[in-house]
Design a protein around this motif. Sequence first.
Motif, PDB file in Angstrom:
ATOM      1  N   GLY A   5       0.807  -1.226   0.000  1.00 59.40           N
ATOM      2  CA  GLY A   5       0.000   0.000   0.000  1.00 59.40           C
ATOM      3  C   GLY A   5       0.833   1.265   0.000  1.00 59.40           C
ATOM      4  O   GLY A   5       0.578   2.196  -0.772  1.00 59.40           O
ATOM      5  N   LYS A   6       1.830   1.340   0.864  1.00 59.31           N
ATOM      6  CA  LYS A   6       2.672   2.541   0.921  1.00 59.31           C
ATOM      7  C   LYS A   6       3.544   2.652  -0.318  1.00 59.31           C
ATOM      8  O   LYS A   6       3.734   3.740  -0.870  1.00 59.31           O
ATOM      9  N   LEU A   7       4.081   1.537  -0.763  1.00 58.12           N
ATOM     10  CA  LEU A   7       4.898   1.538  -1.982  1.00 58.12           C
ATOM     11  C   LEU A   7       4.065   1.948  -3.180  1.00 58.12           C
ATOM     12  O   LEU A   7       4.498   2.754  -4.008  1.00 58.12           O
ATOM     13  N   ALA A   8       2.860   1.430  -3.284  1.00 53.35           N
ATOM     14  CA  ALA A   8       1.991   1.764  -4.424  1.00 53.35           C
ATOM     15  C   ALA A   8       1.692   3.259  -4.459  1.00 53.35           C
ATOM     16  O   ALA A   8       1.740   3.889  -5.527  1.00 53.35           O
ATOM     17  N   GLY A   9       1.401   3.843  -3.309  1.00 52.91           N
ATOM     18  CA  GLY A   9       1.136   5.277  -3.256  1.00 52.91           C
ATOM     19  C   GLY A   9       2.367   6.093  -3.640  1.00 52.91           C
ATOM     20  O   GLY A   9       2.273   7.067  -4.390  1.00 52.91           O
ATOM     21  N   ALA A  10       3.525   5.680  -3.134  1.00 52.76           N
ATOM     22  CA  ALA A  10       4.766   6.382  -3.452  1.00 52.76           C
ATOM     23  C   ALA A  10       5.118   6.237  -4.933  1.00 52.76           C
ATOM     24  O   ALA A  10       5.574   7.191  -5.569  1.00 52.76           O
ATOM     25  N   LEU A  11       4.889   5.046  -5.494  1.00 53.62           N
ATOM     26  CA  LEU A  11       5.181   4.823  -6.908  1.00 53.62           C
ATOM     27  C   LEU A  11       4.242   5.655  -7.784  1.00 53.62           C
ATOM     28  O   LEU A  11       4.681   6.216  -8.798  1.00 53.62           O
ATOM     29  N   ALA A  12       2.992   5.771  -7.391  1.00 55.27           N
ATOM     30  CA  ALA A  12       2.054   6.612  -8.154  1.00 55.27           C
ATOM     31  C   ALA A  12       2.522   8.068  -8.164  1.00 55.27           C
ATOM     32  O   ALA A  12       2.484   8.733  -9.206  1.00 55.27           O
ATOM     33  N   LYS A  13       3.001   8.552  -7.042  1.00 54.47           N
ATOM     34  CA  LYS A  13       3.518   9.924  -6.985  1.00 54.47           C
ATOM     35  C   LYS A  13       4.762  10.062  -7.858  1.00 54.47           C
ATOM     36  O   LYS A  13       4.932  11.055  -8.570  1.00 54.47           O
ATOM     37  N   ALA A  14       5.634   9.063  -7.797  1.00 55.67           N
ATOM     38  CA  ALA A  14       6.856   9.099  -8.610  1.00 55.67           C
ATOM     39  C   ALA A  14       6.508   9.096 -10.097  1.00 55.67           C
ATOM     40  O   ALA A  14       7.090   9.852 -10.882  1.00 55.67           O
ATOM     41  N   GLN A  15       5.551   8.257 -10.488  1.00 57.16           N
ATOM     42  CA  GLN A  15       5.168   8.173 -11.896  1.00 57.16           C
ATOM     43  C   GLN A  15       4.616   9.486 -12.418  1.00 57.16           C
ATOM     44  O   GLN A  15       4.792   9.806 -13.593  1.00 57.16           O
ATOM     45  N   SER A  16       3.974  10.257 -11.556  1.00 59.66           N
ATOM     46  CA  SER A  16       3.420  11.534 -12.009  1.00 59.66           C
ATOM     47  C   SER A  16       4.527  12.524 -12.386  1.00 59.66           C
ATOM     48  O   SER A  16       4.270  13.507 -13.062  1.00 59.66           O
ATOM     49  N   LYS A  17       5.756  12.256 -11.976  1.00 58.94           N
ATOM     50  CA  LYS A  17       6.895  13.129 -12.284  1.00 58.94           C
ATOM     51  C   LYS A  17       7.760  12.598 -13.427  1.00 58.94           C
ATOM     52  O   LYS A  17       8.676  13.273 -13.879  1.00 58.94           O
ATOM     53  N   MET A  18       7.467  11.386 -13.893  1.00 58.12           N
ATOM     54  CA  MET A  18       8.275  10.790 -14.956  1.00 58.12           C
ATOM     55  C   MET A  18       7.689  11.115 -16.321  1.00 58.12           C
ATOM     56  O   MET A  18       6.481  11.222 -16.474  1.00 58.12           O
ATOM     57  N   THR A  19       8.573  11.252 -17.292  1.00 59.51           N
ATOM     58  CA  THR A  19       8.153  11.514 -18.664  1.00 59.51           C
ATOM     59  C   THR A  19       8.554  10.331 -19.533  1.00 59.51           C
ATOM     60  O   THR A  19       9.239   9.417 -19.084  1.00 59.51           O
ATOM     61  N   MET A  20       8.142  10.375 -20.785  1.00 59.83           N
ATOM     62  CA  MET A  20       8.609   9.367 -21.724  1.00 59.83           C
ATOM     63  C   MET A  20      10.115   9.517 -21.862  1.00 59.83           C
ATOM     64  O   MET A  20      10.643  10.627 -21.834  1.00 59.83           O
ATOM     65  N   VAL A  21      10.798   8.406 -21.999  1.00 59.93           N
ATOM     66  CA  VAL A  21      12.253   8.421 -22.117  1.00 59.93           C
ATOM     67  C   VAL A  21      12.608   8.601 -23.588  1.00 59.93           C
ATOM     68  O   VAL A  21      12.172   7.834 -24.442  1.00 59.93           O
ATOM     69  N   GLU A  22      13.393   9.635 -23.875  1.00 60.01           N
ATOM     70  CA  GLU A  22      13.766   9.940 -25.250  1.00 60.01           C
ATOM     71  C   GLU A  22      14.867   9.017 -25.753  1.00 60.01           C
ATOM     72  O   GLU A  22      15.785   8.675 -25.017  1.00 60.01           O
ATOM     73  N   VAL A  40      17.152   6.066 -19.197  1.00 58.22           N
ATOM     74  CA  VAL A  40      16.008   5.574 -18.411  1.00 58.22           C
ATOM     75  C   VAL A  40      16.238   5.879 -16.931  1.00 58.22           C
ATOM     76  O   VAL A  40      15.334   6.348 -16.233  1.00 58.22           O
ATOM     77  N   LEU A  41      17.450   5.644 -16.449  1.00 63.44           N
ATOM     78  CA  LEU A  41      17.767   5.941 -15.046  1.00 63.44           C
ATOM     79  C   LEU A  41      17.647   7.435 -14.751  1.00 63.44           C
ATOM     80  O   LEU A  41      17.167   7.821 -13.675  1.00 63.44           O
ATOM     81  N   GLU A  42      18.044   8.294 -15.697  1.00 63.35           N
ATOM     82  CA  GLU A  42      17.929   9.745 -15.517  1.00 63.35           C
ATOM     83  C   GLU A  42      16.481  10.183 -15.318  1.00 63.35           C
ATOM     84  O   GLU A  42      16.207  11.124 -14.574  1.00 63.35           O
ATOM     85  N   VAL A  43      15.559   9.510 -15.990  1.00 60.49           N
ATOM     86  CA  VAL A  43      14.137   9.837 -15.859  1.00 60.49           C
ATOM     87  C   VAL A  43      13.552   9.232 -14.580  1.00 60.49           C
ATOM     88  O   VAL A  43      12.810   9.894 -13.854  1.00 60.49           O
ATOM     89  N   ALA A  44      13.900   7.994 -14.289  1.00 60.07           N
ATOM     90  CA  ALA A  44      13.250   7.263 -13.195  1.00 60.07           C
ATOM     91  C   ALA A  44      13.806   7.574 -11.807  1.00 60.07           C
ATOM     92  O   ALA A  44      13.031   7.762 -10.854  1.00 60.07           O
TER      93      ALA A  44
END
Length: 134
Positions: A5-22, A40-44
Amino acid sequence: SEGIGKLAGALAKAQSKMTMVEGKSTNPFFNSKYASLATVLEVAMPALNANEIALVQGNRWDTSDNGFYITSMLMHSSGEWIKSEIRMPISKKDAHGVGAATTYGRRYLLSSMVGVAQADDDGNGATKTAPHRK
């Protein structure tokens, strides 16, 4: 882990800051662009780390099925974690072949686990070209 539950919430927040990887790197053999592992690491990583998520990636050789596997684990500061694994073919049985399979597997496994898309036309690198018939 049993609960995420806590990881899922944190991952959702992290994903909102990630963009497509060029796709910034070029594969000279296929004259195609791809997103390198570093890209990929620079984005994630900044988004993951800002939300208390660590990444651990490794590999293993399974002698029972003669398979080479890449593993990735996302671990939250709460102690919760998720793990995934992908079996990778090794095209050449040498250090370069193992290194290429490791890098390729890490890149695709990380992208899929964190939900980022790669601007990538390098798919030819993962497949063998069929012989041309005359």
